[in-house]
Design a protein around this motif. Structure first.
Motif, mmCIF file in Angstrom:
data_model
loop_
_atom_site.group_PDB
_atom_site.id
_atom_site.type_symbol
_atom_site.label_atom_id
_atom_site.label_comp_id
_atom_site.label_asym_id
_atom_site.label_seq_id
_atom_site.Cartn_x
_atom_site.Cartn_y
_atom_site.Cartn_z
ATOM 1 N N TYR A 153 0.834 -1.203 0.000
ATOM 2 C CA TYR A 153 0.000 0.000 0.000
ATOM 3 C C TYR A 153 0.872 1.257 0.000
ATOM 4 N N THR A 154 1.898 1.263 0.842
ATOM 5 C CA THR A 154 2.785 2.431 0.924
ATOM 6 C C THR A 154 3.497 2.680 -0.396
ATOM 7 N N ALA A 155 3.954 1.606 -1.046
ATOM 8 C CA ALA A 155 4.636 1.740 -2.329
ATOM 9 C C ALA A 155 3.699 2.319 -3.383
ATOM 10 N N LEU A 156 2.467 1.844 -3.405
ATOM 11 C CA LEU A 156 1.490 2.385 -4.358
ATOM 12 C C LEU A 156 1.205 3.851 -4.071
ATOM 13 N N TYR A 157 1.082 4.186 -2.798
ATOM 14 C CA TYR A 157 0.786 5.570 -2.402
ATOM 15 C C TYR A 157 1.893 6.522 -2.854
ATOM 16 N N PRO A 183 0.340 7.082 -7.067
ATOM 17 C CA PRO A 183 -0.818 7.576 -6.314
ATOM 18 C C PRO A 183 -2.121 7.567 -7.107
ATOM 19 N N GLU A 184 -1.999 7.488 -8.440
ATOM 20 C CA GLU A 184 -3.211 7.486 -9.260
ATOM 21 C C GLU A 184 -3.909 6.124 -9.266
ATOM 22 N N VAL A 185 -3.221 5.091 -8.811
ATOM 23 C CA VAL A 185 -3.800 3.740 -8.781
ATOM 24 C C VAL A 185 -4.834 3.637 -7.659
ATOM 25 N N ASP A 186 -5.975 3.057 -7.975
ATOM 26 C CA ASP A 186 -7.033 2.878 -6.985
ATOM 27 C C ASP A 186 -6.602 1.832 -5.959
ATOM 28 N N ARG A 187 -6.515 2.251 -4.699
ATOM 29 C CA ARG A 187 -6.100 1.330 -3.639
ATOM 30 C C ARG A 187 -7.286 0.701 -2.914
ATOM 31 N N GLY A 188 -8.482 0.983 -3.412
ATOM 32 C CA GLY A 188 -9.689 0.415 -2.814
ATOM 33 C C GLY A 188 -9.689 -1.106 -2.760
ATOM 34 N N PRO A 189 -9.305 -1.796 -3.856
ATOM 35 C CA PRO A 189 -9.280 -3.270 -3.798
ATOM 36 C C PRO A 189 -8.344 -3.819 -2.716
ATOM 37 N N LEU A 190 -7.218 -3.137 -2.503
ATOM 38 C CA LEU A 190 -6.296 -3.578 -1.454
ATOM 39 C C LEU A 190 -6.929 -3.391 -0.082
ATOM 40 N N LEU A 243 -11.202 -8.059 4.505
ATOM 41 C CA LEU A 243 -11.510 -9.489 4.583
ATOM 42 C C LEU A 243 -10.522 -10.202 5.506
ATOM 43 N N LEU A 244 -9.224 -9.870 5.377
ATOM 44 C CA LEU A 244 -8.207 -10.467 6.238
ATOM 45 C C LEU A 244 -8.525 -10.234 7.709
ATOM 46 N N PHE A 245 -8.824 -8.979 8.045
ATOM 47 C CA PHE A 245 -9.042 -8.637 9.444
ATOM 48 C C PHE A 245 -10.347 -9.225 9.983
ATOM 49 N N THR A 246 -11.358 -9.334 9.128
ATOM 50 C CA THR A 246 -12.610 -9.944 9.561
ATOM 51 C C THR A 246 -12.397 -11.408 9.917
ATOM 52 N N LEU A 247 -11.681 -12.122 9.042
ATOM 53 C CA LEU A 247 -11.375 -13.529 9.324
ATOM 54 C C LEU A 247 -10.461 -13.662 10.536
ATOM 55 N N ASN A 290 -9.157 -2.859 13.187
ATOM 56 C CA ASN A 290 -8.698 -2.697 11.811
ATOM 57 C C ASN A 290 -9.848 -2.787 10.812
ATOM 58 N N VAL A 291 -10.816 -3.644 11.074
ATOM 59 C CA VAL A 291 -11.993 -3.705 10.206
ATOM 60 C C VAL A 291 -12.693 -2.349 10.187
ATOM 61 N N ILE A 292 -12.827 -1.746 11.359
ATOM 62 C CA ILE A 292 -13.499 -0.445 11.460
ATOM 63 C C ILE A 292 -12.711 0.641 10.739
ATOM 64 N N GLN A 293 -11.374 0.697 10.974
ATOM 65 C CA GLN A 293 -10.594 1.773 10.362
ATOM 66 C C GLN A 293 -10.499 1.604 8.851
ATOM 67 N N VAL A 294 -10.416 0.377 8.366
ATOM 68 C CA VAL A 294 -10.418 0.161 6.911
ATOM 69 C C VAL A 294 -11.786 0.523 6.337
ATOM 70 N N GLY A 295 -12.838 0.175 7.064
ATOM 71 C CA GLY A 295 -14.183 0.528 6.609
ATOM 72 C C GLY A 295 -14.386 2.027 6.499
#
Length: 202
Positions: free
Chosen positions: A26-30, A34-41, A47-51, A80-85
């Motif tokens: 994420y940091t590397a993309l940022y 920066p124009e790349v959509d980081r939403g999928p990540l 999903l990781l944090f929920t599991l 983390n689920v909350i902050q990502v949300g």
């Protein structure tokens, strides 16, 4: 479906490892794209944090020891689920509103600050978990791994607590001196290694 404690430990370790590796990406993309959509990540991390919350919670009730560490992992996953949300759901709309009306910029900044507050709180808990499992590794004879994990966990706990109390400006990303994010990622990685090598319970 019944999953054994030992398998739960290993699955949690894999999720922690993936979470630790996702943040440098994420940091590397940022920085580099920066124009790349980081939403999928972010969605992947959610999903990781929920599991992780479910698995660590399961380990918490199954474990005969180290329950403080398991509780810290489970609660960090929930935060983390909350902050990502917040990032996924609120960053975009608040940014658009702030661009249309400069008077609302403080509101947009407050949403970002809330997300990072949850991020730092989760890193405090992961630092605590690293200290618990690091100390356990020392007791088991793995002094190098355990000692390093404990020290890095303490650094994560301390630095992220400072950022929580005094704001994002205290962190490296905010122009300050506290290596909160990096120490949290390192603590997460070492914590995963400790879980991978955790002895089976009888």
């Amino acid at each position: 479906m019944d999953i054994t404690y030992d398998r739960t430990v290993k699955l949690t370790a894999w999720l922690l490892l993936l979470a630790a590796l996702s943040q440098p990406v994420y940091t590397a993309l940022y920085i580099l794209a920066p124009e790349v959509d980081r939403g999928p990540l972010w969605s992947f991390e959610a999903l990781l944090f929920t599991l992780m919350a479910a698995l660590a919670g399961s380990a918490l009730v199954q474990a005969k020891s180290l329950t403080l560490g398991w509780s810290a992992i489970a609660m960090s996953a929930v935060l983390n689920v909350i902050q990502v949300g917040i990032g996924l759901v609120q960053f975009g709309p608040f940014r658009e509103v702030a661009e249309a009306n400069a008077a609302l910029e403080p509101a947009a900044s407050a949403v970002v600050a809330l997300s990072f507050f949850g991020y730092n709180a989760a890193k405090v808990l992961l630092g605590l978990a690293a200290m618990v499992f690091g100390y356990a590794k020392v007791q088991q004879g793995s002094k190098a791994l355990g000692g390093l994990t404990f020290v890095v966990g303490a650094l994560s706990l301390f630095s992220n607590a400072i950022v929580m109390g005094f704001g994002l400006g205290m962190s490296v990303t905010g122009g300050g001196l506290m290596p909160s994010g990096a120490s949290g990622v390192a603590a997460t990685l070492l914590l995963a290694v400790c879980l991978f090598t955790l002895p089976k319970e009888d």
